[in-house]
Scaffold this motif. Structure first.
Motif, PDB file in Angstrom:
ATOM      1  N   ILE A   1      -1.985 -21.358  -9.134  1.00 46.87           N
ATOM      2  CA  ILE A   1      -2.503 -19.980  -9.030  1.00 46.87           C
ATOM      3  C   ILE A   1      -3.474 -19.914  -7.857  1.00 46.87           C
ATOM      4  CG2 ILE A   1      -3.623 -18.076 -10.247  1.00 46.87           C
ATOM      5  CD1 ILE A   1      -3.217 -19.620 -12.839  1.00 46.87           C
ATOM      6  N   PRO A   2      -3.204 -19.075  -6.872  1.00 48.11           N
ATOM      7  CA  PRO A   2      -4.160 -18.944  -5.774  1.00 48.11           C
ATOM      8  C   PRO A   2      -5.369 -18.109  -6.194  1.00 48.11           C
ATOM      9  CG  PRO A   2      -2.243 -17.553  -5.375  1.00 48.11           C
ATOM     10  CD  PRO A   2      -2.021 -18.239  -6.683  1.00 48.11           C
ATOM     11  N   GLY A   3      -6.288 -17.841  -5.277  1.00 51.05           N
ATOM     12  CA  GLY A   3      -7.475 -17.042  -5.579  1.00 51.05           C
ATOM     13  C   GLY A   3      -7.095 -15.585  -5.785  1.00 51.05           C
ATOM     14  N   VAL A   4      -6.915 -15.207  -7.058  1.00 49.80           N
ATOM     15  CA  VAL A   4      -6.311 -13.906  -7.341  1.00 49.80           C
ATOM     16  C   VAL A   4      -7.181 -12.743  -6.864  1.00 49.80           C
ATOM     17  CG1 VAL A   4      -5.409 -12.416  -9.153  1.00 49.80           C
ATOM     18  CG2 VAL A   4      -5.084 -14.883  -9.295  1.00 49.80           C
ATOM     19  N   ALA A   5      -8.488 -12.783  -7.215  1.00 52.70           N
ATOM     20  CA  ALA A   5      -9.333 -11.622  -6.923  1.00 52.70           C
ATOM     21  C   ALA A   5      -9.413 -11.343  -5.418  1.00 52.70           C
ATOM     22  CB  ALA A   5     -10.728 -11.851  -7.494  1.00 52.70           C
ATOM     23  N   SER A   6      -9.599 -12.411  -4.607  1.00 50.29           N
ATOM     24  CA  SER A   6      -9.735 -12.173  -3.171  1.00 50.29           C
ATOM     25  C   SER A   6      -8.423 -11.664  -2.573  1.00 50.29           C
ATOM     26  CB  SER A   6     -10.227 -13.430  -2.457  1.00 50.29           C
ATOM     27  OG  SER A   6      -9.593 -14.570  -2.956  1.00 50.29           O
ATOM     28  N   LEU A   7      -7.295 -12.186  -3.085  1.00 45.91           N
ATOM     29  CA  LEU A   7      -6.001 -11.692  -2.582  1.00 45.91           C
ATOM     30  C   LEU A   7      -5.803 -10.224  -2.951  1.00 45.91           C
ATOM     31  CD1 LEU A   7      -3.607 -14.656  -3.404  1.00 45.91           C
ATOM     32  CD2 LEU A   7      -4.311 -13.846  -1.146  1.00 45.91           C
ATOM     33  N   PHE A   8      -6.151  -9.931  -4.203  1.00 42.60           N
ATOM     34  CA  PHE A   8      -5.989  -8.580  -4.722  1.00 42.60           C
ATOM     35  C   PHE A   8      -6.727  -7.581  -3.827  1.00 42.60           C
ATOM     36  CE2 PHE A   8      -7.286  -5.061  -7.475  1.00 42.60           C
ATOM     37  CZ  PHE A   8      -6.163  -4.833  -8.257  1.00 42.60           C
ATOM     38  N   TRP A   9      -7.980  -7.880  -3.514  1.00 43.25           N
ATOM     39  CA  TRP A   9      -8.782  -6.930  -2.740  1.00 43.25           C
ATOM     40  C   TRP A   9      -8.420  -6.943  -1.260  1.00 43.25           C
ATOM     41  CZ3 TRP A   9     -10.773  -2.904  -4.686  1.00 43.25           C
ATOM     42  CH2 TRP A   9     -11.170  -2.890  -6.026  1.00 43.25           C
ATOM     43  N   ALA A  10      -8.171  -8.132  -0.720  1.00 38.44           N
ATOM     44  CA  ALA A  10      -7.818  -8.209   0.708  1.00 38.44           C
ATOM     45  C   ALA A  10      -6.554  -7.396   0.966  1.00 38.44           C
ATOM     46  CB  ALA A  10      -7.602  -9.664   1.115  1.00 38.44           C
ATOM     47  N   PHE A  11      -5.614  -7.535   0.045  1.00 35.57           N
ATOM     48  CA  PHE A  11      -4.355  -6.822   0.215  1.00 35.57           C
ATOM     49  C   PHE A  11      -4.576  -5.312   0.194  1.00 35.57           C
ATOM     50  CE2 PHE A  11      -0.576  -4.780  -1.590  1.00 35.57           C
ATOM     51  CZ  PHE A  11       0.372  -5.174  -0.671  1.00 35.57           C
ATOM     52  N   ARG A  12      -5.379  -4.845  -0.776  1.00 34.92           N
ATOM     53  CA  ARG A  12      -5.582  -3.392  -0.902  1.00 34.92           C
ATOM     54  C   ARG A  12      -6.328  -2.805   0.301  1.00 34.92           C
ATOM     55  NH1 ARG A  12      -3.893  -5.388  -4.849  1.00 34.92           N
ATOM     56  NH2 ARG A  12      -2.711  -4.287  -6.452  1.00 34.92           N
ATOM     57  N   LEU A  13      -7.291  -3.582   0.791  1.00 34.51           N
ATOM     58  CA  LEU A  13      -8.029  -3.121   1.969  1.00 34.51           C
ATOM     59  C   LEU A  13      -7.088  -3.029   3.172  1.00 34.51           C
ATOM     60  CD1 LEU A  13     -10.735  -2.263   2.933  1.00 34.51           C
ATOM     61  CD2 LEU A  13     -11.411  -4.655   3.205  1.00 34.51           C
ATOM     62  N   MET A  14      -6.251  -4.062   3.323  1.00 30.35           N
ATOM     63  CA  MET A  14      -5.311  -4.069   4.447  1.00 30.35           C
ATOM     64  C   MET A  14      -4.366  -2.868   4.375  1.00 30.35           C
ATOM     65  SD  MET A  14      -2.276  -6.797   5.282  1.00 30.35           S
ATOM     66  CE  MET A  14      -1.273  -6.308   3.891  1.00 30.35           C
ATOM     67  N   VAL A  15      -3.822  -2.629   3.187  1.00 32.07           N
ATOM     68  CA  VAL A  15      -2.870  -1.528   3.052  1.00 32.07           C
ATOM     69  C   VAL A  15      -3.556  -0.192   3.311  1.00 32.07           C
ATOM     70  CG1 VAL A  15      -1.360  -0.309   1.436  1.00 32.07           C
ATOM     71  CG2 VAL A  15      -1.359  -2.801   1.505  1.00 32.07           C
ATOM     72  N   GLY A  16      -4.788  -0.051   2.774  1.00 37.30           N
ATOM     73  CA  GLY A  16      -5.545   1.181   3.006  1.00 37.30           C
ATOM     74  C   GLY A  16      -5.740   1.427   4.489  1.00 37.30           C
ATOM     75  N   LEU A  17      -6.126   0.377   5.209  1.00 32.29           N
ATOM     76  CA  LEU A  17      -6.311   0.517   6.652  1.00 32.29           C
ATOM     77  C   LEU A  17      -4.986   0.891   7.322  1.00 32.29           C
ATOM     78  CD1 LEU A  17      -8.689  -2.492   7.360  1.00 32.29           C
ATOM     79  CD2 LEU A  17      -9.212  -0.079   7.705  1.00 32.29           C
ATOM     80  N   GLY A  18      -3.919   0.237   6.873  1.00 39.78           N
ATOM     81  CA  GLY A  18      -2.605   0.509   7.461  1.00 39.78           C
ATOM     82  C   GLY A  18      -2.244   1.981   7.361  1.00 39.78           C
ATOM     83  N   PHE A  19      -2.464   2.565   6.192  1.00 42.13           N
ATOM     84  CA  PHE A  19      -2.137   3.988   6.040  1.00 42.13           C
ATOM     85  C   PHE A  19      -3.075   4.866   6.867  1.00 42.13           C
ATOM     86  CE2 PHE A  19       0.292   2.600   2.291  1.00 42.13           C
ATOM     87  CZ  PHE A  19       1.450   3.332   2.520  1.00 42.13           C
ATOM     88  N   SER A  20      -4.345   4.451   6.971  1.00 43.80           N
ATOM     89  CA  SER A  20      -5.280   5.272   7.743  1.00 43.80           C
ATOM     90  C   SER A  20      -4.882   5.283   9.226  1.00 43.80           C
ATOM     91  CB  SER A  20      -6.710   4.777   7.556  1.00 43.80           C
ATOM     92  OG  SER A  20      -6.908   3.589   8.286  1.00 43.80           O
ATOM     93  N   PHE A  21      -4.283   4.193   9.711  1.00 42.66           N
ATOM     94  CA  PHE A  21      -3.850   4.199  11.115  1.00 42.66           C
ATOM     95  C   PHE A  21      -2.751   5.236  11.335  1.00 42.66           C
ATOM     96  CE2 PHE A  21      -5.103  -0.477  10.929  1.00 42.66           C
ATOM     97  CZ  PHE A  21      -6.393  -0.198  11.339  1.00 42.66           C
ATOM     98  N   ILE A  22      -1.885   5.358  10.341  1.00 38.78           N
ATOM     99  CA  ILE A  22      -0.829   6.366  10.478  1.00 38.78           C
ATOM    100  C   ILE A  22      -1.458   7.739  10.619  1.00 38.78           C
ATOM    101  CG2 ILE A  22       1.139   7.482   9.354  1.00 38.78           C
ATOM    102  CD1 ILE A  22       1.792   4.882   8.004  1.00 38.78           C
ATOM    103  N   ALA A  23      -2.460   8.023   9.753  1.00 36.32           N
ATOM    104  CA  ALA A  23      -3.098   9.341   9.789  1.00 36.32           C
ATOM    105  C   ALA A  23      -3.772   9.590  11.133  1.00 36.32           C
ATOM    106  CB  ALA A  23      -4.113   9.433   8.650  1.00 36.32           C
ATOM    107  N   VAL A  24      -4.548   8.601  11.589  1.00 36.36           N
ATOM    108  CA  VAL A  24      -5.281   8.779  12.851  1.00 36.36           C
ATOM    109  C   VAL A  24      -4.313   8.992  14.012  1.00 36.36           C
ATOM    110  CG1 VAL A  24      -6.777   7.615  14.518  1.00 36.36           C
ATOM    111  CG2 VAL A  24      -7.283   7.471  12.080  1.00 36.36           C
ATOM    112  N   MET A  25      -3.300   8.145  14.072  1.00 43.94           N
ATOM    113  CA  MET A  25      -2.360   8.226  15.187  1.00 43.94           C
ATOM    114  C   MET A  25      -1.586   9.550  15.139  1.00 43.94           C
ATOM    115  SD  MET A  25      -2.713   5.764  17.158  1.00 43.94           S
ATOM    116  CE  MET A  25      -3.827   4.394  17.102  1.00 43.94           C
TER     117      MET A  25
END
Lengths: 537, 385
Positions: free
Chosen positions: A383-407
């Protein structure tokens, strides 16, 4: 974190790789953007496009050289700090690295010199071709390194050879067309394009706010926003593709990202937010959206996605299976050519799970003597570090969608509103400059940290991959890299800012004319702060 | 895929051994002059304009040249994984020093002239000096250590282990014979850098380069001769004592190796290899004469020949050994037992056959575009470092 060679080697790899990836995305994207700008110049013959090419080219150069310099570390670090890894998988992993050199590094590095020095020596068209060669070379290098990395995530086209005690390639085509690698390649390259688009957009927005180099800045925003919009969409689509391939190649990583402990009935729900707790094996306060996870992960309504607890049970099975292979391997190791055929057959039958037996090496020298408890611990180690993966992933995805909006916003304003950007939008453009880097680093964190405890998923545990070095060795090189890299980073940022402030030096006249023409409006904007309604242009 | 069986495993191994040599030579003749130029920089350029001229002779090409080094690393990883694993972790701190130097170098080239401050520029000039001289010296020291044998052994799982503490891993490398071979490589690349500067510059810079290059050439010849005599009489060789399984699995422990005798015996077994040291000496002699006589193009070519001869002589003398071990000779890596698998070697060969000619073609084109002297005007106009 205890200080041992494994942890220090991991720390060093994480640091040097993440540092390297501060420069890579901008190289990937800016090379293409500059090539596009130069192509427009060659087609339209308008000097402002030449000026844009040269200006962004200068910033590209400052960034590029550090990408090259820190890439040297990456190429040699495997042998220095990860020598058992290098021996164990070099037969497969080394090939894409070498081809990267042959196909990509030579191309970009040979032509990048001509890009800077060739303006007076080449025709317009020839110079444009040179610029494209640099861009193509950079992008090819991403392809091959991601084929190498893709194999670490999903080790296809290979098997263990008990005579040479290592993994050997059985199919180069499977390694090359590994679905994980292909999805990762487009995802990563698009992320690089977004990075460059945000960078170009942000710097140009700053010029508009200051009323400087307006001709150049407006055109740059137009190019960056359209290019950035397409790329931002591609990042998300291919990110989804990566998620889909993870559902059948790296189930544990996917489950960890989702904080999904139990296997649920299909289609699984997607946990939007929550607090994964590794001790309790539970995600607290989970806010779930029904069906979504099943749809993303399996693209069906009926297929199950296994939860972490079930995967740990499976890992335990694999450890026991791997132990049979390990036992046979020990016989082959001593008997060599005179090994009975049935022992070799036993090994072949179970060799797929050999890596799981090696997980026990953390606890015992000979995995065959491991206790039940140690087997259970080793299974839980998967089992990898679940909590850090969970949050890192969500932050990354959130940023990804925000780039679409800005662009999308900037592309719309550039195309249909005559570039009349409100000042708040321009400030926003400046402020978000660092965010694509953050998203890219988070992405790598999810990819690499999510693969733990393996260097090569299911094949070779991280704890076993390191070199026979002392803690002192590693502390010396770690201190050396930290010092060197910090100094270089300060120098690079200093130069970057200097050249951005200086601006495209050849356009003084053009800017002055423009400013004289628009003097009134610029002055009217001076005291109004970022949210003033009046557009800068 | 059965395609790879078109070429026998042992033949592929020899081909990759040759290609390894080609890569190292490619690195030394291209990036070698950059390193030489870097090491010569503070001495051949006295004013800022002169130093910029010197830098701009390599400015457009060092990046491509450096890829020979990167590719060398990648190709060793792909074709000789045990060599990659053992040598880079074994020479750990020396490798780190080389990396640090080679990281400073690209940054130095690009950033040096981007600020006007004198101390900024002087700082980078010395960084470039270190970035050129340190690897040039350390590569030779490493080769010297390889000829002497390296204190590593392989466990039964083929995990590379290393005798000695971290201090030994750096200071321990500085054995007298290794220092002599370090002097060979440093002086050889200084001569090469001087030959390049003679071709690409004029006036006082060219005069200084010719003088320093001459001395460097003489030192290189003397040190190379000394290393040869030392190798003949003062260094133990290695030989495989069990049957050679040229097509066998890549497991170094499967063969028995003994230490003793001399590496020089290779010259009685394969007398034709004497061509390599001859090329080395003739190349140096002609390069030195060319420097004195003011011939430019031919000097650089002779200098390349010298480098080719010197590097080949090391490989040919040691064949089939690549990395002998002094603490456990059986762990020694040879051409027959430390390569990649049959299939990987074949795939890599195909890649090399496709891309190396392309690389040579476009590199030649770039050099052709950039042909000619770098003058004061060049560095005072826009497109230069």
């Amino acid at each position: 974190m205890e200080i041992d060679v494994v942890e220090l080697s991991r720390l060093q790899f994480a640091m040097t790789a993440m540092y390297h990836f501060l420069f890579v995305p901008l190289t990937l994207g800016l090379s293409v953007l500059v090539a596009i700008m130069e192509t427009v110049y060659v087609m339209t013959n308008r000097p402002v496009w030449r000026q844009m090419t040269k200006f962004w080219g200068t910033l590209f150069g400052i960034n590029f050289v550090l990408g090259v310099a820190t890439g040297i570390t990456m190429e040699f670090q495997f042998g220095m700090n990860w020598s058992y890894y290098s021996h164990y998988v070099g037969d497969i992993f080394g090939a894409p690295l070498a081809i990267e050199g042959l196909m990509a590094f030579f191309l970009e590095a040979t032509f990048v010199g001509l890009f800077f020095f060739g303006w007076d020596k080449l025709s317009k068209r020839a110079h444009m071709v040179v610029t494209w060669m640099v861009a193509i070379g950079s992008n090819f290098s991403a392809l091959w390194i991601l084929i190498a990395n893709g194999w670490m995530q999903n080790p296809v086209g290979s098997q263990f050879n008990p005579d040479s005690m290592r993994m050997e390639m059985t199919s180069f085509f499977e390694v090359m067309f590994n679905e994980v690698a292909q999805a990762k390649f487009v995802h990563t390259v698009s992320a690089g394009y977004v990075t460059a688009a945000v960078f170009v957009l942000g710097v140009s927005a700053w010029y508009l706010l200051k009323g400087r180099h307006v001709e150049l800045a407006r055109r740059s925003i137009a190019v960056a926003a359209t290019f950035g919009l397409a790329s931002a969409l591609s990042v998300v689509v291919l990110g989804d593709e990566s998620g889909y391939s993870a559902s059948h190649t790296q189930k544990m990583k996917l489950a960890a990202i989702e904080g999904m402990w139990e296997t649920h009935d299909a289609p699984a729900s997607f946990t939007l937010v929550g607090f994964p707790d590794k001790e309790a094996r539970e995600t607290h306060y989970a806010l779930e959206i029904p069906w979504v996870m099943g749809l993303i992960g399996t693209r069906s309504l009926t297929q199950q996605i296994p939860g972490i607890n079930d995967l740990v049970d499976q890992a335990e099975e694999k450890i026991r299976n791997g132990l049979i292979a390990y036992d046979a391997l020990m016989t082959i190791r001593t008997e060599r050519a005179s090994t009975p055929d049935e022992v070799r057959a036993t090994f072949e039958a179970h060799s797929e799970d050999l890596g799981f037996a090696l997980l026990l090496k953390r606890y015992v020298d000979d995995p065959r003597t491991a206790t039940e408890e140690q087997i259970k611990t080793a299974a839980a180690d998967t089992i990898p570090g679940v909590a850090s993966l969970f949050w890192a992933f969500r932050l990354m995805v959130g940023l990804g969608f925000s780039f679409i909006a800005v662009m999308a916003y900037f592309a719309f304003m550039a195309s249909f509103r005559g570039m009349r950007f409100p000042r708040w939008a321009l400030w926003l453009g400046v402020i978000i400059i660092p965010t694509p880097w953050l998203a890219a680093e988070l992405g790598w964190f999810v990819a690499e940290f999510g693969r733990q405890p393996w260097t090569v998923d299911g094949v070779l545990p991280t704890a076993l991959s390191v070199s026979h070095l002392s803690v002192a060795d590693l502390l010396i090189t770690l201190a050396g890299f930290v010092t060197l890299y910090t100094v270089l980073f300060i120098i690079e940022m200093g130069l970057m800012l200097k050249y951005i402030r200086k601006g495209p030096y050849e356009d003084v006249e053009e800017t002055e004319t423009w400013m004289a023409r628009h003097e009134d409006r610029l002055r009217a904007n001076d005291d109004k702060g970022p949210f003033a309604p009046e557009p800068a242009e | 895929m059965i395609l790879f069986e078109l070429i026998d495993f042992d033949i592929l191994r020899v081909m990759w051994w040759v290609l390894l040599g080609v890569l190292l030579i490619g690195f030394a003749v291209t990036d070698g002059f950059d390193m030489g130029v870097g090491a010569l920089l503070p001495f051949v350029g006295k004013t800022d304009v002169e130093r910029r001229m010197v830098l701009n002779t390599v400015g457009p090409v060092w990046e491509g040249n450096q890829v020979w080094f990167i590719l060398g690393g990648g190709a060793i990883f792909a074709a000789w994984p045990p060599l990659y694993a053992v040598s880079f972790s074994g020479f750990y701190l020396a490798m780190f020093a080389v990396l640090a130097a080679l990281i400073l170098r690209p940054v130095g080239f690009t950033y040096r002239s981007k600020r006007d401050s004198q101390s900024w520029r002087n700082g980078w000039d010395w960084a470039l000096f270190v970035g050129g001289a340190a690897p040039a010296l350390l590569f030779g020291v490493a080769v010297g250590n390889v000829l002497l044998g390296v204190p590593f052994y392989l466990t039964e799982d083929l995990m590379p282990m290393y005798d000695g503490n971290f201090f030994m891993k750096f200071i321990g490398l500085l054995r007298p014979f290794a220092i002599v071979s370090g002097v060979v490589s440093l002086s050889m690349l200084l001569m090469h850098g001087a030959a390049w500067l003679t071709l690409k510059t004029e006036g006082p810079v060219q005069m200084r380069a010719r003088t320093i290059g001459t001395y460097a050439g003489i030192v290189a010849a003397l040190a190379y001769a000394l290393a040869g005599v030392w190798l003949a009489f003062g260094v133990d060789g290695f030989r495989i004592v069990s049957d050679v399984a040229a097509n066998g699995p890549s497991n170094p422990l499967y063969s028995e190796v003994a230490r003793g005798g001399s590496w020089i015996e290779a010259y009685s077994i394969r007398p034709w290899i004497v061509i390599a040291p001859i090329m080395g000496f003739v190349g140096i002699a002609m390069a030195v004469l060319g420097l004195r006589a003011g011939r430019e193009v031919s000097t650089l070519l002779w200098s390349k020949l010298a480098i080719t001869g010197i590097i080949s002589s090391v490989g040919l003398t040691m064949f089939p050994f690549i990395l002998p071990s002094i603490v456990d000779p059986n762990s020694s890596l040879t051409v027959w037992d430390s390569s990649s698998s049959h299939q990987t070697l074949f795939v890599m060969l195909v890649a090399a056959v496709i891309f190396v000619p392309l690389i040579l073609a476009y590199t030649a084109w770039v050099y052709k575009v950039l042909w000619g002297k770098v003058t004061e005007d060049d560095v005072t106009s826009g497109h230069s470092y």
